[in-house]
Structures are given as C-alpha cells and as structure tokens.
Design an enzyme around this catalytic site. Structure first.
Site, PDB file in Angstrom:
ATOM      1  N   THR A  87       0.802  -1.215   0.028  1.00  0.00           N
ATOM      2  CA  THR A  87      -0.086  -0.136  -0.237  1.00  0.00           C
ATOM      3  C   THR A  87       0.916   1.247  -0.018  1.00  0.00           C
ATOM      4  O   THR A  87       1.605   1.537   0.977  1.00  0.00           O
ATOM      5  CB  THR A  87      -0.895   0.072   1.181  1.00  0.00           C
ATOM      6  OG1 THR A  87      -1.773  -1.116   1.381  1.00  0.00           O
ATOM      7  CG2 THR A  87      -1.748   1.437   1.360  1.00  0.00           C
ATOM      8  N   LYS A 162      -7.735   1.006  -2.857  1.00  0.00           N
ATOM      9  CA  LYS A 162      -7.278   0.818  -1.427  1.00  0.00           C
ATOM     10  C   LYS A 162      -7.366   2.123  -0.300  1.00  0.00           C
ATOM     11  O   LYS A 162      -7.780   1.926   0.644  1.00  0.00           O
ATOM     12  CB  LYS A 162      -5.781   0.356  -1.310  1.00  0.00           C
ATOM     13  CG  LYS A 162      -5.189   0.006   0.047  1.00  0.00           C
ATOM     14  CD  LYS A 162      -5.961  -1.251   0.681  1.00  0.00           C
ATOM     15  CE  LYS A 162      -5.414  -1.331   2.137  1.00  0.00           C
ATOM     16  NZ  LYS A 162      -4.273  -1.856   2.105  1.00  0.00           N
ATOM     17  N   LYS A 237      -0.859   5.524   8.725  1.00  0.00           N
ATOM     18  CA  LYS A 237      -0.177   5.644   7.266  1.00  0.00           C
ATOM     19  C   LYS A 237      -1.284   5.647   6.043  1.00  0.00           C
ATOM     20  O   LYS A 237      -1.284   6.395   5.067  1.00  0.00           O
ATOM     21  CB  LYS A 237       0.628   4.393   7.108  1.00  0.00           C
ATOM     22  CG  LYS A 237       1.222   4.218   5.864  1.00  0.00           C
ATOM     23  CD  LYS A 237       1.590   2.706   5.221  1.00  0.00           C
ATOM     24  CE  LYS A 237       2.034   2.434   3.958  1.00  0.00           C
ATOM     25  NZ  LYS A 237       2.359   1.192   3.538  1.00  0.00           N
TER      26      LYS A 237
END
Length: 290
Positions: A87, A162, A237
């Site tokens: 990611t 995502k 994050k």
C-alpha cells in the site's frame, strides 16, 4: 510458475507460503532473517527476481518500492509480471508501473485488504490496477492468496481503491468508537447497543465484523486487549496517503482529514502505537467533552 517474492514480513510471508503450498516454485528475499515453509531464500532482491514468471512485492512504502524496482526491473525477463501488493502512494505506483512497462514487463499494483489473518488464510481481497493482460497473468495467483480480486482500471487504480476504502474504514471506526463511548455515558448496555445498531441503519463493518467493544459481536482484537489485527500506525499511514492523494487531486475530504488528525494524536502523542486501530474506543471512554 516460477515466482519471486520480495518482502516476507507479517503479510508477505504467509502470502508466499500459500503460493508455495499451491505448488509454485517460490524464491523470496527479505532484509530480515526469515524462514518460510516451501520458500527458497535469495541473497538479494535481484537474485529473487531474475528469471521469474512473476515477481510479487510487499513493501512498507513508496520510497522502498521505487528502490526495489530500480534493482529488479533490469534483471526481470520481458513479459514477466511485476505485481506490487504494497500500500503506497498513487504517484509511486504509477511511476514504477511506467518503469516496468518501458522494460517490457506487465506491471500490476494490487494492494490488499484482509490483514494478517487474511494473508495466512488465503482470504485477502486484491484491488488491482494495470492492463488486462497484466491482470490476467496475475489473477491465478490472486485466487491462491485471496478470495477476491477486482480489476479496478489502469495502473494506480488499485492504490486509489485501497486508499479510498481505508479512508472510509478509519472514519467509520472513529464513529463506531464515539458511539459506544456515548452509549456508555448514557447508561446504554453495550450488548443492547450492538443488537440495535448491527441490524439498523448504523450497520457497518466496524460494528458488525470488527466490533471495538470487548465481548460484543464476533471475536475481534478488542477481545485480545487490542493487540493489533490492523495496527493504528498502519491506519495512520493509509489515512495520510488518502490526504496526500486528496491534495494532489484537489478533493475536499474533511472527514478524512479529521480522522487523520485523530489517529496522528492517538499514535504519536497518546498510547496508540502498537495497538489495534479499534483501540480508539478506550481512548474515547477516558475523555470528556472538552
């Protein structure tokens, strides 16, 4: 297939093991010492990638992804697929995809949802970006490592999906935790709260499948002292990536920004580091209005 797998941590290790268990020839590399059943270990990323049909990466951030790509793209065979399951920011994903495509490779950005449990159980969801040919080459591996793969569009689309998904997840978890903390102060039993909300318009994944209240709903990290299934710092994050993308796209995301600010406070200035992202509930329990 001959598969190279770079990044054999909590997520990558089980994913590589599942590929090996399915009969593929897997060669892996990680900066830390690891021992993954069925996976031969290389001494470098380049060694793991050379001569492979597919190379899968699972890395911490875009900067490391770019560095690994610079090492492995020159040694990969033309026509091989470069499947990045990290990611990372959309810009890094697209830059690496352009580099790979220019070298005659088939790049796919395919971040995952499902956490460590999904990686071990082979039940991950993959959100993939790339060409139809690249997705077709990677798809049989997605079937082994996960339960669902969605081809979201061109390179970068997987990361975009995502980031948007996890922005919703972070916002929703905060709302769920706030509601439980309010219910406590109003004298409402948590089980009764769950029974109502889980079958009403407040229904959500964070309530029904990952309830932040211990002893309520299906088993979740809340029932294990908030030991992480998905750590708060990883949520932070992803929320930061969402706001970086929102700034680049000139998108107004006030709830996403508010969630980012709250998780920043929780992780960096309170006791959230190393806790599950649902540990926002005990945080709110301790706080008053001001």
């Amino acid at each position: 297939m001959k598969i190279g797998f770079i990044g054999l941590g909590n997520m990558g290790g089980p994913m590589a093991a599942n590929l090996a268990k399915a009969g593929h020839e897997v060669t892996g590399f990680d900066m830390a010492p690891v021992d993954i059943e069925g996976v031969a270990l290389a001494s470098s990323g380049a060694e793991a990638a050379a001569g492979k049909d597919v190379v899968v990466t699972m890395l911490p951030n875009g900067q490391i992804l770019r560095a690994v790509a610079a090492e492995i793209v020159p040694v990969m065979d033309k026509g091989a697929a470069f499947v990045d399951c990290s990611t990372v920011d959309v810009e890094s994903a697209r830059a690496v995809a352009e580099q790979a495509a220019a070298a005659g490779l088939l790049p796919v950005d395919a971040p995952v949802s499902g956490g460590v449990g999904g990686a071990s159980g082979g039940t991950l969801t993959f959100m993939a970006g790339g060409s139809a040919d690249a997705f077709a080459k990677a798809d049989p591996l997605f079937d082994i490592m996960g339960q669902k793969a969605v081809h979201c569009g061109d390179s970068g689309a997987g990361q975009a999906a995502k980031i948007c998904n996890n922005m919703i997840l972070g916002i929703t978890m905060i709302g769920t935790c706030e509601a439980f903390a309010l219910a406590d102060k109003l004298g409402l039993d948590r089980q009764k709260m769950f029974d109502v909300v889980s079958t009403s318009s407040g229904y959500s994944w964070t309530m029904n499948a990952y309830c932040p209240a211990p002893g309520v709903g299906p088993a979740s990290p809340a029932d294990n002292d908030y030991q992480p299934g998905f750590a708060a710092e990883l949520m932070l994050k992803d929320l930061r990536l969402s706001q970086q993308a929102a700034e680049a796209a000139d998108a107004d995301t006030p709830m996403g920004q508010a969630a980012t600010d709250l998780y920043t406070q929780f992780v960096e200035n309170e006791d959230g580091l190393g806790m599950d992202f649902s540990a926002m509930l005990p945080r709110f329990e301790k706080r008053g209005r001001s």
